[in-house]
Scaffold this motif. Structure first.
Motif, PDB file in Angstrom:
ATOM      1  N   LYS A   1       0.695  -1.078  -0.109  1.00 55.11           N
ATOM      2  CA  LYS A   1       0.099  -0.106   0.170  1.00 55.11           C
ATOM      3  C   LYS A   1       0.951   1.425  -0.100  1.00 55.11           C
ATOM      4  CE  LYS A   1      -3.836   1.301   2.043  1.00 55.11           C
ATOM      5  NZ  LYS A   1      -4.530   1.652   3.273  1.00 55.11           N
ATOM      6  N   GLY A   2       0.516   2.419  -0.911  1.00 53.05           N
ATOM      7  CA  GLY A   2       1.260   3.541  -0.532  1.00 53.05           C
ATOM      8  C   GLY A   2       0.936   4.410   0.488  1.00 53.05           C
ATOM      9  N   GLY A   3       1.720   5.087   1.121  1.00 48.94           N
ATOM     10  CA  GLY A   3       1.726   6.248   1.814  1.00 48.94           C
ATOM     11  C   GLY A   3       1.279   5.586   3.250  1.00 48.94           C
ATOM     12  N   VAL A   4       1.799   4.250   3.527  1.00 51.81           N
ATOM     13  CA  VAL A   4       1.631   3.562   4.978  1.00 51.81           C
ATOM     14  C   VAL A   4       2.927   4.039   5.875  1.00 51.81           C
ATOM     15  CG1 VAL A   4       0.004   1.951   3.950  1.00 51.81           C
ATOM     16  CG2 VAL A   4       2.580   1.392   4.145  1.00 51.81           C
ATOM     17  N   GLY A   5       3.938   4.561   5.565  1.00 55.90           N
ATOM     18  CA  GLY A   5       5.058   4.809   6.248  1.00 55.90           C
ATOM     19  C   GLY A   5       6.580   4.157   5.870  1.00 55.90           C
ATOM     20  N   LYS A   6       6.429   3.342   4.866  1.00 57.05           N
ATOM     21  CA  LYS A   6       7.384   2.597   4.364  1.00 57.05           C
ATOM     22  C   LYS A   6       8.856   3.575   4.465  1.00 57.05           C
ATOM     23  CE  LYS A   6       5.686   1.465   0.615  1.00 57.05           C
ATOM     24  NZ  LYS A   6       4.354   1.432   0.777  1.00 57.05           N
ATOM     25  N   THR A   7       8.929   4.423   3.581  1.00 60.76           N
ATOM     26  CA  THR A   7       9.968   5.312   3.681  1.00 60.76           C
ATOM     27  C   THR A   7      10.391   6.156   4.884  1.00 60.76           C
ATOM     28  OG1 THR A   7       9.473   5.766   1.379  1.00 60.76           O
ATOM     29  CG2 THR A   7      11.098   7.036   2.269  1.00 60.76           C
ATOM     30  N   THR A   8       9.398   6.461   5.579  1.00 61.26           N
ATOM     31  CA  THR A   8       9.397   7.042   6.975  1.00 61.26           C
ATOM     32  C   THR A   8      10.081   6.216   7.945  1.00 61.26           C
ATOM     33  OG1 THR A   8       7.613   8.435   6.547  1.00 61.26           O
ATOM     34  CG2 THR A   8       8.379   8.317   8.965  1.00 61.26           C
TER      35      THR A   8
ATOM     36  N   ASN B   1       2.318   6.241  11.941  1.00 57.35           N
ATOM     37  CA  ASN B   1       1.642   7.422  11.781  1.00 57.35           C
ATOM     38  C   ASN B   1       0.146   7.514  12.780  1.00 57.35           C
ATOM     39  OD1 ASN B   1       1.414   9.951  10.779  1.00 57.35           O
ATOM     40  ND2 ASN B   1       0.905   9.291   8.817  1.00 57.35           N
TER      41      ASN B   1
ATOM     42  N   LEU C   1       4.453   3.864  16.151  1.00 56.51           N
ATOM     43  CA  LEU C   1       5.085   4.954  15.882  1.00 56.51           C
ATOM     44  C   LEU C   1       3.884   6.162  15.761  1.00 56.51           C
ATOM     45  CD1 LEU C   1       7.882   6.187  15.272  1.00 56.51           C
ATOM     46  CD2 LEU C   1       7.450   5.738  13.006  1.00 56.51           C
ATOM     47  N   ARG C   2       3.955   7.099  16.618  1.00 56.29           N
ATOM     48  CA  ARG C   2       2.877   8.144  16.418  1.00 56.29           C
ATOM     49  C   ARG C   2       3.175   9.232  15.528  1.00 56.29           C
ATOM     50  NH1 ARG C   2       0.604   8.850  22.888  1.00 56.29           N
ATOM     51  NH2 ARG C   2       0.666   6.594  23.258  1.00 56.29           N
ATOM     52  N   SER C   3       2.107   9.907  14.845  1.00 59.84           N
ATOM     53  CA  SER C   3       2.360  11.036  14.083  1.00 59.84           C
ATOM     54  C   SER C   3       2.711  12.183  14.692  1.00 59.84           C
ATOM     55  CB  SER C   3       0.705  11.194  13.665  1.00 59.84           C
ATOM     56  OG  SER C   3       0.878  12.396  12.624  1.00 59.84           O
ATOM     57  N   ARG C   4       4.142  12.549  14.022  1.00 58.23           N
ATOM     58  CA  ARG C   4       4.750  13.790  14.649  1.00 58.23           C
ATOM     59  C   ARG C   4       5.224  14.676  13.666  1.00 58.23           C
ATOM     60  NH1 ARG C   4       2.428  12.547  18.858  1.00 58.23           N
ATOM     61  NH2 ARG C   4       3.479  11.873  20.653  1.00 58.23           N
TER      62      ARG C   4
ATOM     63  N   ILE D   1       8.947  14.160  12.929  1.00 59.95           N
ATOM     64  CA  ILE D   1       9.325  13.143  11.972  1.00 59.95           C
ATOM     65  C   ILE D   1       9.379  13.704  10.420  1.00 59.95           C
ATOM     66  CG2 ILE D   1       8.797  11.034  11.113  1.00 59.95           C
ATOM     67  CD1 ILE D   1       7.840  10.054  13.852  1.00 59.95           C
ATOM     68  N   LYS D   2       8.430  14.514  10.287  1.00 63.08           N
ATOM     69  CA  LYS D   2       8.432  15.169   8.696  1.00 63.08           C
ATOM     70  C   LYS D   2       9.170  15.998   8.454  1.00 63.08           C
ATOM     71  CE  LYS D   2       3.360  14.962   7.352  1.00 63.08           C
ATOM     72  NZ  LYS D   2       3.206  14.480   5.866  1.00 63.08           N
TER      73      LYS D   2
HETATM   74  N1  LIG Z   1       4.998   8.848  12.525  1.00 58.08           N
HETATM   75  C1  LIG Z   1       4.776   9.799  11.389  1.00 58.08           C
HETATM   76  N2  LIG Z   1       4.548  10.914  11.538  1.00 58.08           N
HETATM   77  C2  LIG Z   1       4.225  11.926  10.865  1.00 58.08           C
HETATM   78  N3  LIG Z   1       4.151  11.772   9.482  1.00 58.08           N
HETATM   79  C3  LIG Z   1       4.211  10.729   9.069  1.00 58.08           C
HETATM   80  C4  LIG Z   1       4.598   9.470   9.945  1.00 58.08           C
HETATM   81  N4  LIG Z   1       4.456   8.499   9.188  1.00 58.08           N
HETATM   82  C5  LIG Z   1       4.633   8.783   7.808  1.00 58.08           C
HETATM   83  N5  LIG Z   1       4.060  10.062   7.857  1.00 58.08           N
HETATM   84  C6  LIG Z   1       3.909  10.918   6.461  1.00 58.08           C
HETATM   85  O1  LIG Z   1       2.950   9.992   5.985  1.00 58.08           O
HETATM   86  C7  LIG Z   1       3.195   9.957   4.474  1.00 58.08           C
HETATM   87  C8  LIG Z   1       3.525   8.545   3.851  1.00 58.08           C
HETATM   88  O2  LIG Z   1       4.495   8.306   4.493  1.00 58.08           O
HETATM   89  P1  LIG Z   1       5.748   7.345   3.488  1.00 58.08           P
HETATM   90  O3  LIG Z   1       6.741   6.910   4.641  1.00 58.08           O
HETATM   91  O4  LIG Z   1       6.186   8.260   2.460  1.00 58.08           O
HETATM   92  O5  LIG Z   1       4.637   6.190   2.991  1.00 58.08           O
HETATM   93  P2  LIG Z   1       5.218   5.150   1.875  1.00 58.08           P
HETATM   94  O6  LIG Z   1       6.682   4.960   1.767  1.00 58.08           O
HETATM   95  O7  LIG Z   1       4.552   4.030   2.440  1.00 58.08           O
HETATM   96  O8  LIG Z   1       4.599   5.678   0.592  1.00 58.08           O
HETATM   97  C9  LIG Z   1       4.547  11.097   4.458  1.00 58.08           C
HETATM   98  O9  LIG Z   1       3.929  12.330   3.976  1.00 58.08           O
HETATM   99  C10 LIG Z   1       4.872  11.099   5.486  1.00 58.08           C
HETATM  100  O10 LIG Z   1       5.724  12.156   6.168  1.00 58.08           O
END
Ligand SMILES: Nc1ncnc2c1ncn2[C@@H]1O[C@H](COP(=O)(O)OP(=O)(O)O)[C@@H](O)[C@H]1O
Ligand SMILES: [Mg+2]
Length: 268
Positions: free
Chosen positions: A17-24, A192, A221-224, A227-228
């Motif tokens: 799934k996209g946007g689930v925090g992989k890269t983060t 997030n 991992l909480r939304s912060r 982190i962004k």
């Molecule tokens: N713990 C977190 N706190 C704040 N923002 C987050 C957190 N985890 C993910 N995000 C945000 O959510 C969005 C998607 O995260 P990303 O890591 O790019 O997902 P993916 O790699 O799965 O597509 C990004 O804008 C990222 O900054």
């Protein structure tokens, strides 16, 4: 880590799934491992290159050959060390825009799912390799799962995660059957998480616990915004000049992987 270094411990960060925090999670897990003293190589396997450009290597993403694209097309012809960038915290093998063509090319190629394994075979000098996956269950993700059979799963506390993980595990079963290998889930990060919890998040946190906690650690991992902001500054939260209360979560995760990696050395 140890001075007598064996092969790196390979971790794949995957969830199609996209946007689930992989890269983060990939960047911050790598940052935490490095903060604990490990030498880490981060591989950006997503043709969209968010990790690569996130850590500031825009020129690597658009550069002329050779890039990771060429290395995966012809693993025997390329040496990873020539393609690696030295980031403050860890080394990075950047994605390249040419990688958009890669899935199509590898589909009909011999051992098209084992290209990353071949490429990483000769990689030395790292304690950990962390691979950030594309948001699909295609051939690139298969490459990552086969090369790095230790799965770190980021997932959001949303109902749709149940189906997403079901599909991921089906794909893993298929790969295990076809390649006679074992791909192991090692940790789950609910990413997030946004407090106060709504009903859906509450229900999903319980579901993750019920489903996974007896097998693998489940981290929250909480939304912060910090982190962004760290990501926008091109670093993990461990190299950012702003404290973040979520560091502890990632350090626990890093310690878990250090322990697993230690066991791997013993098992050898
Ligand atoms: N713990 C977190 N706190 C704040 N923002 C987050 C957190 N985890 C993910 N995000 C945000 O959510 C969005 C998607 O995260 P990303 O890591 O790019 O997902 P993916 O790699 O799965 O597509 C990004 O804008 C990222 O900054
Ligand atoms: Mg990503």
């Amino acid at each position: 880590m140890s001075s007598e270094r064996s092969e790196p411990y390979p971790i794949v960060v995957s969830n199609q799934k996209g946007g689930v925090g992989k890269t983060t999670v990939a960047i911050n897990a790598a940052g935490a491992l490095a903060y604990r003293g490990a030498d880490v190589l981060v591989v950006d396997l997503d043709p969209q290159g968010y990790l690569t450009t996130g850590v500031g290597y825009d020129e690597a993403y658009t550069q002329e050959p050779p890039s990771l694209y060429d290395a995966l097309t012809d693993p025997g012809e390329h040496d990873v060390s020539a393609l690696v960038y030295e980031h403050d915290e860890f080394d990075v093998l950047p994605a390249n825009i040419d990688m958009f063509n890669l899935e199509q090319e590898l589909v009909s190629a011999m051992r098209g799912r084992e290209r990353l394994s071949m490429l990483l075979e000769d990689v030395e000098g790292y304690d950990f390799v962390v691979v950030d996956c594309p948001p699909s269950l295609g051939i690139l993700t298969d490459n990552a799962l086969l090369a790095c059979p230790n799965l770190l799963i980021p997932a959001e506390a949303e109902d749709t995660s149940i189906r997403a993980l079901d599909l991921l595990f089906k794909q893993i079963d298929t790969l295990e059957d076809n390649y006679g290998t074992s791909i192991n889930e090692r940790a789950l990060v609910v990413s997030n998480v946004d407090y106060p919890l709504d009903g859906e998040q509450k229900g999903m946190l319980e579901w993750f616990d019920d489903t996974f906690a007896d097998r693998i650690p489940v981290y929250e991992l909480r939304s912060r915004a910090a982190i962004k902001r760290a990501f926008n500054a091109g670093v993990s939260m461990f190299a950012h000049d702003e404290d973040c209360d979520q560091r502890e979560v990632l350090l626990d995760l890093a310690d878990h992987f250090h322990e697993l990696a230690g066991r791997q050395e013993v098992a050898r």
